[in-house]
Design a protein around this motif. Sequence first.
Motif, PDB file in Angstrom:
ATOM      1  N   SER A  65      45.160  11.079  33.993  1.00 46.58           N
ATOM      2  CA  SER A  65      45.584  11.461  35.344  1.00 46.58           C
ATOM      3  C   SER A  65      46.962  10.892  35.673  1.00 46.58           C
ATOM      4  O   SER A  65      47.780  11.561  36.311  1.00 46.58           O
ATOM      5  N   VAL A  66      47.242   9.654  35.233  1.00 49.26           N
ATOM      6  CA  VAL A  66      48.567   9.078  35.458  1.00 49.26           C
ATOM      7  C   VAL A  66      49.621   9.889  34.717  1.00 49.26           C
ATOM      8  O   VAL A  66      50.700  10.188  35.268  1.00 49.26           O
ATOM      9  N   ALA A  67      49.328  10.267  33.485  1.00 52.49           N
ATOM     10  CA  ALA A  67      50.267  11.062  32.702  1.00 52.49           C
ATOM     11  C   ALA A  67      50.545  12.405  33.363  1.00 52.49           C
ATOM     12  O   ALA A  67      51.705  12.848  33.456  1.00 52.49           O
ATOM     13  N   GLU A  68      49.492  13.044  33.855  1.00 53.30           N
ATOM     14  CA  GLU A  68      49.664  14.361  34.482  1.00 53.30           C
ATOM     15  C   GLU A  68      50.473  14.275  35.767  1.00 53.30           C
ATOM     16  O   GLU A  68      51.284  15.158  36.063  1.00 53.30           O
ATOM     17  N   ARG A  69      50.284  13.203  36.537  1.00 52.27           N
ATOM     18  CA  ARG A  69      51.009  13.056  37.802  1.00 52.27           C
ATOM     19  C   ARG A  69      52.454  12.599  37.590  1.00 52.27           C
ATOM     20  O   ARG A  69      53.283  12.759  38.483  1.00 52.27           O
ATOM     21  N   SER A  70      52.754  12.040  36.430  1.00 51.37           N
ATOM     22  CA  SER A  70      54.059  11.424  36.221  1.00 51.37           C
ATOM     23  C   SER A  70      55.197  12.411  36.040  1.00 51.37           C
ATOM     24  O   SER A  70      56.369  12.057  36.206  1.00 51.37           O
ATOM     25  N   GLY A  71      54.881  13.632  35.653  1.00 58.09           N
ATOM     26  CA  GLY A  71      55.936  14.613  35.411  1.00 58.09           C
ATOM     27  C   GLY A  71      56.668  14.391  34.097  1.00 58.09           C
ATOM     28  O   GLY A  71      57.777  14.911  33.905  1.00 58.09           O
ATOM     29  N   THR A  72      56.053  13.640  33.159  1.00 54.70           N
ATOM     30  CA  THR A  72      56.702  13.372  31.871  1.00 54.70           C
ATOM     31  C   THR A  72      56.053  14.098  30.701  1.00 54.70           C
ATOM     32  O   THR A  72      56.598  14.096  29.592  1.00 54.70           O
ATOM     33  N   LEU A  73      54.908  14.721  30.923  1.00 51.65           N
ATOM     34  CA  LEU A  73      54.150  15.283  29.803  1.00 51.65           C
ATOM     35  C   LEU A  73      54.888  16.388  29.055  1.00 51.65           C
ATOM     36  O   LEU A  73      54.559  16.676  27.897  1.00 51.65           O
ATOM     37  N   ASP A  74      55.875  17.013  29.687  1.00 56.28           N
ATOM     38  CA  ASP A  74      56.632  18.057  29.000  1.00 56.28           C
ATOM     39  C   ASP A  74      57.467  17.497  27.850  1.00 56.28           C
ATOM     40  O   ASP A  74      57.959  18.254  27.004  1.00 56.28           O
ATOM     41  N   ARG A  75      57.601  16.167  27.787  1.00 54.20           N
ATOM     42  CA  ARG A  75      58.355  15.540  26.698  1.00 54.20           C
ATOM     43  C   ARG A  75      57.449  14.797  25.715  1.00 54.20           C
ATOM     44  O   ARG A  75      57.917  14.044  24.881  1.00 54.20           O
ATOM     45  N   PHE A  76      56.158  15.005  25.820  1.00 56.08           N
ATOM     46  CA  PHE A  76      55.206  14.460  24.852  1.00 56.08           C
ATOM     47  C   PHE A  76      54.972  15.503  23.761  1.00 56.08           C
ATOM     48  O   PHE A  76      54.729  16.679  24.054  1.00 56.08           O
ATOM     49  N   VAL A  77      55.054  15.069  22.513  1.00 53.05           N
ATOM     50  CA  VAL A  77      54.790  15.952  21.382  1.00 53.05           C
ATOM     51  C   VAL A  77      53.565  15.406  20.652  1.00 53.05           C
ATOM     52  O   VAL A  77      53.623  14.345  20.020  1.00 53.05           O
ATOM     53  N   PHE A  78      52.460  16.120  20.748  1.00 50.87           N
ATOM     54  CA  PHE A  78      51.194  15.655  20.198  1.00 50.87           C
ATOM     55  C   PHE A  78      50.990  16.134  18.760  1.00 50.87           C
ATOM     56  O   PHE A  78      51.707  17.005  18.265  1.00 50.87           O
TER      57      PHE A  78
END
Length: 502
Positions: free
Chosen positions: A88-101
């Motif tokens: 939930s913190v990751a989703e709210r942070s606005g940074t997930l578009d730069r995570f490469v899984f």
Amino acid sequence: MSAVHHVDHVIIGAGFAGLCTAIKLQEDGETDFVVLEKCSDVGGTWRDNTYPGATCDVPSQLYSFSFAPYDWSRSYSPQPEIQDYIRSVAERSGTLDRFVFDTPAEDASWDDATQRWTVRTQNGTWVSRTLVVGAGGLSAPRTPEIEGIETFQGRVFHSARWDHDADLAGKRVAVIGTGASAIQIVPELQKTLEATGGHLDVYQRTAPWIIPRNDRVYPATERAALRRVPGLRRLYRTGIYWAHESYVPAFTLAPGLAAPATRAATLNITRAVKDPALRAKVTPYFKIGCKRILRSNDWYPALTADNVELVTDPIAKVTGNAIVTADGTEREIDVLVVATGFWTTELPITEHLTGRTGRTLAERWRESGMAAYKGTTVPEFPNLFMVVGPNTGQGHTSMIFIIESQVAYIRDALRHLRRSGAASVEPLPEATDRWNRTLQQRMRRTVWTRGGCHSWYLDAHGRNTTLWPRTTADFRRRLASFDADAYRVVAPVEVAPGEVEQ
């Protein structure tokens, strides 16, 4: 040919450390970064450890980011709730578009000519000014070196890679280990096997000190107050923080101060274990705190159950269907669970980090021992920052406080790079040696060194390269600002006429 991406910063790992770094970089306007994660989701340790009973042993109000409060259900959070929190913190942070899984870093090397890191993966290559490693010390499971274990014909798996497809009903199960994971797993397995006619063998090398777990569900009124009353949640967190900091003198200065904890742990044994022989087996021989103090209310009751046997004889070998101990006893089993910890003093990621001299971080540390400047930077490795590096671990409180302290230091280092126009910073060997010499001198006085045990805190040379031997408040103070005078600062790379720096 795989794609090459140019960014300012590469972050490895999407657990608490990597996520905190990403959020704080974005707050500073450092938006040109990527987070490379080997698995398919955020969470790190709390994504991977899904074994029965997985729960944090640090209170929920403290085991969370200071900047991201949460509506916790109870005082000690179970694994699914912590994983939901991180997500939930990751989703709210606005940074997930730069995570490469699903993209493990296969190799990262520093080029001194270009003053850049090159990080190679199966999904492309990233070239960056800085590299932040947030892989953590509890990310690579360590399996025991036992003769014949590879010949076992039943299910075998590590506690951190729980096999949820394994049918345990009515089975004969063995658990090797009595550490933090095992004391949560065993009571759950005991209940499952008791209900289905199964049996559990628990193999113990060293009995741990275990104090009661004062866990409780937060009533609805308390949860509402924590959400709505200004400052109440921060008051809870501050009170818990200082209560845990009060344990530090007993670990680092005067072990006699731990007498109340010793009494509580001893009473925990005597209340639950009536059989003298079993009580002797579960009573530790070393000073409390020498190994991590564990918390449980159901470990000892589980060991006294009719379908559980605690085995303290050393394991000699594993056969196709049994474990054989040194006394020759053979105990047949269907499933083998190894709860034997992680590679904490030989971090696997270091085999893949190559510095300016051409040697890996693992090679450097094999020669000189695992060490870093302020637990964060290492000579020969410019613009490399480690979160949860050497001697940053905690035996009494939340690692998230340490993570936030290190990320603040990294942010200030990046500000220095921006302000000065420097290409890179690298800690001076003399500053690093001085830091670690003072740290190890302090360590000699601690219960971790003088407590009479051998723990996973110690490396092959008997040095504690895992824990911080002072308060976390002291750690934060020492990392409050970037100290450029302790670093080799390299000027920007000259760009030839007609060339454009990428």
